[in-house]
Design a protein around this motif. Sequence first.
Motif, PDB file in Angstrom:
ATOM      1  N   VAL A   1     -57.713  31.977 -10.935  1.00 14.18           N
ATOM      2  CA  VAL A   1     -58.078  31.211 -12.367  1.00 14.18           C
ATOM      3  C   VAL A   1     -59.291  31.419 -12.776  1.00 14.18           C
ATOM      4  CG1 VAL A   1     -57.939  28.901 -13.329  1.00 14.18           C
ATOM      5  CG2 VAL A   1     -55.955  29.608 -11.793  1.00 14.18           C
ATOM      6  N   ARG A   2     -60.459  31.149 -11.971  1.00 14.82           N
ATOM      7  CA  ARG A   2     -61.766  31.282 -12.178  1.00 14.82           C
ATOM      8  C   ARG A   2     -62.110  32.572 -12.644  1.00 14.82           C
ATOM      9  NH1 ARG A   2     -61.651  26.508 -13.977  1.00 14.82           N
ATOM     10  NH2 ARG A   2     -62.583  24.616 -12.814  1.00 14.82           N
TER      11      ARG A   2
ATOM     12  N   VAL B   1     -57.000  27.705  -2.349  1.00 14.71           N
ATOM     13  CA  VAL B   1     -58.569  28.069  -2.882  1.00 14.71           C
ATOM     14  C   VAL B   1     -58.135  29.478  -3.263  1.00 14.71           C
ATOM     15  CG1 VAL B   1     -60.430  28.847  -2.011  1.00 14.71           C
ATOM     16  CG2 VAL B   1     -59.231  27.012  -0.919  1.00 14.71           C
ATOM     17  N   SER B   2     -57.519  30.499  -2.897  1.00 19.19           N
ATOM     18  CA  SER B   2     -57.279  31.812  -3.593  1.00 19.19           C
ATOM     19  C   SER B   2     -56.548  31.910  -4.901  1.00 19.19           C
ATOM     20  CB  SER B   2     -56.364  32.708  -2.465  1.00 19.19           C
ATOM     21  OG  SER B   2     -55.179  32.289  -2.672  1.00 19.19           O
TER      22      SER B   2
ATOM     23  N   LEU C   1     -59.248  37.063 -14.886  1.00 20.01           N
ATOM     24  CA  LEU C   1     -58.694  38.220 -15.152  1.00 20.01           C
ATOM     25  C   LEU C   1     -57.225  38.457 -15.176  1.00 20.01           C
ATOM     26  CD1 LEU C   1     -61.510  40.460 -13.616  1.00 20.01           C
ATOM     27  CD2 LEU C   1     -61.150  40.062 -15.936  1.00 20.01           C
ATOM     28  N   GLY C   2     -56.448  37.307 -14.843  1.00 16.47           N
ATOM     29  CA  GLY C   2     -54.878  37.569 -14.755  1.00 16.47           C
ATOM     30  C   GLY C   2     -54.413  37.050 -13.279  1.00 16.47           C
ATOM     31  N   LEU C   3     -53.239  36.336 -13.381  1.00 14.73           N
ATOM     32  CA  LEU C   3     -52.994  35.448 -12.128  1.00 14.73           C
ATOM     33  C   LEU C   3     -51.876  36.043 -11.409  1.00 14.73           C
ATOM     34  CD1 LEU C   3     -53.140  31.768 -13.602  1.00 14.73           C
ATOM     35  CD2 LEU C   3     -54.958  33.142 -12.523  1.00 14.73           C
TER      36      LEU C   3
ATOM     37  N   GLN D   1     -49.659  28.117 -15.028  1.00 16.00           N
ATOM     38  CA  GLN D   1     -50.917  28.154 -15.954  1.00 16.00           C
ATOM     39  C   GLN D   1     -50.324  27.862 -17.344  1.00 16.00           C
ATOM     40  OE1 GLN D   1     -53.492  31.456 -17.116  1.00 16.00           O
ATOM     41  NE2 GLN D   1     -55.297  30.068 -16.567  1.00 16.00           N
ATOM     42  N   GLY D   2     -49.282  28.539 -17.673  1.00 20.31           N
ATOM     43  CA  GLY D   2     -48.665  28.317 -19.063  1.00 20.31           C
ATOM     44  C   GLY D   2     -48.072  26.834 -19.234  1.00 20.31           C
TER      45      GLY D   2
END
Length: 245
Positions: free
Chosen positions: A57-58, A51-52, A61-63, A71-72
């Motif tokens: 992601v939502r 969840v965090s 501002l950076g993961l 993500q890549g």
Amino acid sequence: MDGISCQATECHAAVHRRHYLCPAQSREPHLSRELTRRLVQLYAGLALYGVSSAALVRAGLGLEPWGVLHQGLAEKTGLTIGVVSIVVGAAVLLLWIPIRQRPGLGTVSNVVVIGVAMDGTLALVPDVHGLAAQIPLMLAGIVLNGAATGLYIAARFGPGPRDGLMTGLHRVTGRSVRLVRTAIEVAVVATGFALGGSLGAGTVVYALAIGPLVQLFLRVFAVPAPAAGSTVVAAGTPERAIIPR
């Protein structure tokens, strides 16, 4: 006299049985409750970790470092980020073989539960727009990630695949945990960013905050270690395996 002696012997035997059997019998419900608590902590922590990660992601501002890679890869393959997380976790787990790390229940569960929880959350939570919404969501995601990590590590069912790789390489190479972790995460972030992963302020804040947060929540969610001589099953530490060979 024989009757008195017999009664005394039986009395002594009864006391002996109470002394040695009752404590063991009384421990069993306690051990069962402890194991239940640890299992709840494990799966709650893993689900909240997913969840965090979805919250980050939502927020846009950076993961976190591994999230950048996931993500890549998701961008390049067309798979969901949760599925990519599962595939990467399984691949990292294979790297345990040459360094002779042994997985635990928490290790295997980590591979699956986080990815499923992440995809489920992303399906329910829409993108947010504007810094007034993005920043609080980013901060909430980072704090929740620290709490989730503290929950599942404190459950003592073994480390996740990525943490196990770090501790295994530390043991094999003799290099410090900090150096090994930094090297792994720099390589992961660079690869993920090159593939199109999201690198930003959230990545930096996460890197600075996650250590203190995990340390705090490990104390909050600590489960007392089993007493010597107890028969607790599946005990372990983040560096040790808990599934026998």
